[in-house]
Design a protein around this motif. Structure first.
Motif, PDB file in Angstrom:
ATOM      1  N   PRO A  44       2.187  -2.525  -7.144  1.00 25.46           N
ATOM      2  CA  PRO A  44       3.513  -1.982  -6.480  1.00 25.46           C
ATOM      3  C   PRO A  44       3.502  -0.784  -5.839  1.00 25.46           C
ATOM      4  O   PRO A  44       4.811  -0.303  -5.258  1.00 25.46           O
ATOM      5  CB  PRO A  44       4.479  -2.227  -7.667  1.00 25.46           C
ATOM      6  N   CYS A  45       2.453  -0.040  -5.939  1.00 25.14           N
ATOM      7  CA  CYS A  45       2.675   1.603  -5.400  1.00 25.14           C
ATOM      8  C   CYS A  45       2.505   1.657  -3.960  1.00 25.14           C
ATOM      9  O   CYS A  45       2.606   2.676  -3.421  1.00 25.14           O
ATOM     10  CB  CYS A  45       1.740   2.467  -6.415  1.00 25.14           C
ATOM     11  N   TRP A  46       2.076   0.551  -3.430  1.00 23.86           N
ATOM     12  CA  TRP A  46       1.650   0.435  -1.977  1.00 23.86           C
ATOM     13  C   TRP A  46       2.783  -0.095  -1.073  1.00 23.86           C
ATOM     14  O   TRP A  46       3.552  -0.911  -1.464  1.00 23.86           O
ATOM     15  CB  TRP A  46       0.237  -0.299  -1.752  1.00 23.86           C
ATOM     16  N   ASN A  47       3.181   0.509   0.006  1.00 24.20           N
ATOM     17  CA  ASN A  47       4.030  -0.242   1.152  1.00 24.20           C
ATOM     18  C   ASN A  47       3.092  -1.227   1.584  1.00 24.20           C
ATOM     19  O   ASN A  47       1.993  -1.499   1.500  1.00 24.20           O
ATOM     20  CB  ASN A  47       4.447   0.818   2.021  1.00 24.20           C
ATOM     21  N   GLU A  48       3.612  -1.993   2.647  1.00 21.89           N
ATOM     22  CA  GLU A  48       3.182  -3.258   3.148  1.00 21.89           C
ATOM     23  C   GLU A  48       1.754  -2.901   3.923  1.00 21.89           C
ATOM     24  O   GLU A  48       0.859  -3.298   3.876  1.00 21.89           O
ATOM     25  CB  GLU A  48       4.113  -3.742   4.168  1.00 21.89           C
ATOM     26  N   GLY A  49       2.016  -1.694   4.855  1.00 23.32           N
ATOM     27  CA  GLY A  49       0.764  -1.476   5.521  1.00 23.32           C
ATOM     28  C   GLY A  49      -0.473  -1.025   5.120  1.00 23.32           C
ATOM     29  O   GLY A  49      -1.353  -1.207   5.358  1.00 23.32           O
ATOM     30  N   GLN A  50      -0.122  -0.052   3.642  1.00 23.42           N
ATOM     31  CA  GLN A  50      -1.129   0.392   2.870  1.00 23.42           C
ATOM     32  C   GLN A  50      -1.873  -0.934   2.248  1.00 23.42           C
ATOM     33  O   GLN A  50      -2.987  -1.002   2.074  1.00 23.42           O
ATOM     34  CB  GLN A  50      -0.587   1.201   1.888  1.00 23.42           C
ATOM     35  N   ALA A  51      -1.148  -1.781   1.826  1.00 26.52           N
ATOM     36  CA  ALA A  51      -1.427  -3.066   1.102  1.00 26.52           C
ATOM     37  C   ALA A  51      -2.379  -3.975   2.102  1.00 26.52           C
ATOM     38  O   ALA A  51      -3.598  -4.295   1.827  1.00 26.52           O
ATOM     39  CB  ALA A  51      -0.596  -3.873   0.501  1.00 26.52           C
ATOM     40  N   ASP A  52      -1.832  -4.040   3.411  1.00 29.90           N
ATOM     41  CA  ASP A  52      -2.669  -4.689   4.310  1.00 29.90           C
ATOM     42  C   ASP A  52      -4.074  -4.225   4.540  1.00 29.90           C
ATOM     43  O   ASP A  52      -5.010  -4.775   4.803  1.00 29.90           O
ATOM     44  CB  ASP A  52      -2.114  -4.683   5.684  1.00 29.90           C
ATOM     45  N   PHE A  53      -4.138  -2.671   4.801  1.00 28.51           N
ATOM     46  CA  PHE A  53      -5.185  -1.940   4.846  1.00 28.51           C
ATOM     47  C   PHE A  53      -6.199  -2.301   3.890  1.00 28.51           C
ATOM     48  O   PHE A  53      -7.314  -2.376   3.944  1.00 28.51           O
ATOM     49  CB  PHE A  53      -5.016  -0.316   4.889  1.00 28.51           C
ATOM     50  N   LEU A  54      -5.745  -2.236   2.660  1.00 26.18           N
ATOM     51  CA  LEU A  54      -6.563  -2.428   1.433  1.00 26.18           C
ATOM     52  C   LEU A  54      -7.195  -3.680   1.455  1.00 26.18           C
ATOM     53  O   LEU A  54      -8.379  -4.058   1.012  1.00 26.18           O
ATOM     54  CB  LEU A  54      -5.918  -1.760   0.142  1.00 26.18           C
ATOM     55  N   ARG A  55      -6.370  -4.588   1.651  1.00 22.06           N
ATOM     56  CA  ARG A  55      -6.834  -5.812   1.753  1.00 22.06           C
ATOM     57  C   ARG A  55      -7.988  -6.200   2.586  1.00 22.06           C
ATOM     58  O   ARG A  55      -9.251  -6.744   2.407  1.00 22.06           O
ATOM     59  CB  ARG A  55      -5.743  -6.862   2.060  1.00 22.06           C
ATOM     60  N   GLU A  56      -7.655  -5.917   3.945  1.00 22.39           N
ATOM     61  CA  GLU A  56      -8.550  -5.882   4.943  1.00 22.39           C
ATOM     62  C   GLU A  56      -9.637  -5.312   4.804  1.00 22.39           C
ATOM     63  O   GLU A  56     -10.717  -5.612   5.291  1.00 22.39           O
ATOM     64  CB  GLU A  56      -7.854  -5.640   6.445  1.00 22.39           C
ATOM     65  N   ALA A  57      -9.842  -3.883   4.377  1.00 19.90           N
ATOM     66  CA  ALA A  57     -11.074  -3.178   4.184  1.00 19.90           C
ATOM     67  C   ALA A  57     -11.996  -4.088   3.329  1.00 19.90           C
ATOM     68  O   ALA A  57     -13.057  -4.024   3.588  1.00 19.90           O
ATOM     69  CB  ALA A  57     -10.751  -1.852   3.357  1.00 19.90           C
ATOM     70  N   ILE A  58     -11.691  -4.944   2.247  1.00 17.48           N
ATOM     71  CA  ILE A  58     -12.471  -5.664   1.401  1.00 17.48           C
ATOM     72  C   ILE A  58     -12.572  -7.013   2.064  1.00 17.48           C
ATOM     73  O   ILE A  58     -13.854  -7.186   2.289  1.00 17.48           O
ATOM     74  CB  ILE A  58     -11.701  -5.643   0.164  1.00 17.48           C
TER      75      ILE A  58
END
Length: 79
Positions: A44-58
């Motif tokens: 829950p600490c991420w905003n949508e853009g941050q979460a997308d970046f982390l998901r895509e990196a993996i």
């Protein structure tokens, strides 16, 4: 062609977060431990853009993936 070299602080900059060592340490302490079954990007600490970046990196095994893995381990460790 070699992959670019990124540092842990670069990942925090990429996420739009303070990237000095004290700020990184405080962020991790404040938001861990994540539940074992929770994916890092779902925290829950991420905003949508941050979460997308982390998901895509993996998912894309991007040059950020190793640092995201490092953050994942740090965020799942006990407080």
């Amino acid at each position: 062609m070699e992959k670019p070299v990124h540092f842990f602080s670069d990942l925090f900059e990429q996420l739009g977060l303070p990237s000095d060592p004290d700020s990184i340490e405080q962020f991790i302490k404040r938001h861990r431990p994540l539940p074992k079954e929770m994916l890092l990007a779902d925290a829950p600490c991420w905003n949508e853009g941050q979460a997308d970046f982390l998901r895509e990196a993996i998912e894309d095994d991007a040059d950020w993936a190793e640092l995201v893995d490092h953050l994942d381990v740090a965020m799942h460790q006990g407080g």
